[in-house]
Design an enzyme around this catalytic site. Sequence first.
Site, mmCIF file in Angstrom:
data_model
loop_
_atom_site.group_PDB
_atom_site.id
_atom_site.type_symbol
_atom_site.label_atom_id
_atom_site.label_comp_id
_atom_site.label_asym_id
_atom_site.label_seq_id
_atom_site.Cartn_x
_atom_site.Cartn_y
_atom_site.Cartn_z
ATOM 1 N N PRO A 113 46.877 20.987 97.145
ATOM 2 C CG PRO A 113 46.586 18.900 96.001
ATOM 3 C CD PRO A 113 47.707 19.792 96.277
ATOM 4 C CB ALA A 164 41.855 16.411 96.354
ATOM 5 C CG ASN A 165 39.408 22.086 96.656
ATOM 6 O OD1 ASN A 165 38.646 21.291 97.284
ATOM 7 N ND2 ASN A 165 39.429 23.380 97.014
ATOM 8 N NE ARG A 166 39.336 20.380 87.927
ATOM 9 C CZ ARG A 166 39.427 19.193 87.363
ATOM 10 N NH1 ARG A 166 40.788 18.736 87.122
ATOM 11 N NH2 ARG A 166 38.259 18.664 86.827
ATOM 12 C CB SER A 167 45.907 22.699 94.040
ATOM 13 O OG SER A 167 47.135 23.517 94.286
#
Length: 217
Positions: A17, A29-32
């Site tokens: 992310p 944030a994005n989930r990653s």
Amino acid sequence: AQNKRLAGLHILVTAGPTHEPIDPVRYIANRSSGKQGFAIAAALARLGARVTLVAGPVTLPTPPAVDRIDVETAREMADAVDRALPADAAVMVAAVADWHVEPASQKIKKGDATRTLALAENPDILATLARSPYRPRLLIGFAAETERVLEHATAKRIRKAADWIVANDVSGDVMGSATNTVHVVTAAGVESWERLPKDDVAARLADRIADALERTP
Ligand code: C5P
């Protein structure tokens, strides 16, 4: 010994992310998990490529023989990608945050007033690279979708001027999981792969990349 089909080639991979700070203790944030991108970097290095892995904040070990550059924000990732060019191919796996905010220098205190964050758009690293004079000859994007996966991925390939889009349906439990179900969208059409361990998705993709780079030297 393994077949070093990518020897002499430089391949750039983005993974993980990005974190966009809101204040010293909070971020967007994005989930990653970074697992798929790290597995791809590892698979490319096993085929002999010189791999530069630009990684957002993740807790994963650096794969053997991979040059890793750690970044936090999308703008740092964009700069690190710029500095790593030129490359023969790029695989943009990172789940880049679409927005950033002007971070507060001190921790924002809870209050009764509703707080609004002023979101500013981040650079699209993939789309920018696709239109740059340093465009790698094979440019691969990822697309995490929750619905109409192939339709969105096909449109994204054109919109971002990528050669391939690897689409995955993240409506299930892909995030952080060890397996992935992907569809590879190219100018020739769509190839859907069976559900595979992320390491196997990576190995198969690395082979396809080697095939493609051999066809168009
Ligand atoms: O538009 P979307 O975020 O779904 O596109 C995903 C693809 O674009 C991924 O390959 C991702 O790494 C890349 N991307 C990027 N920079 C951004 C947003 C996405 O490189 N700011």
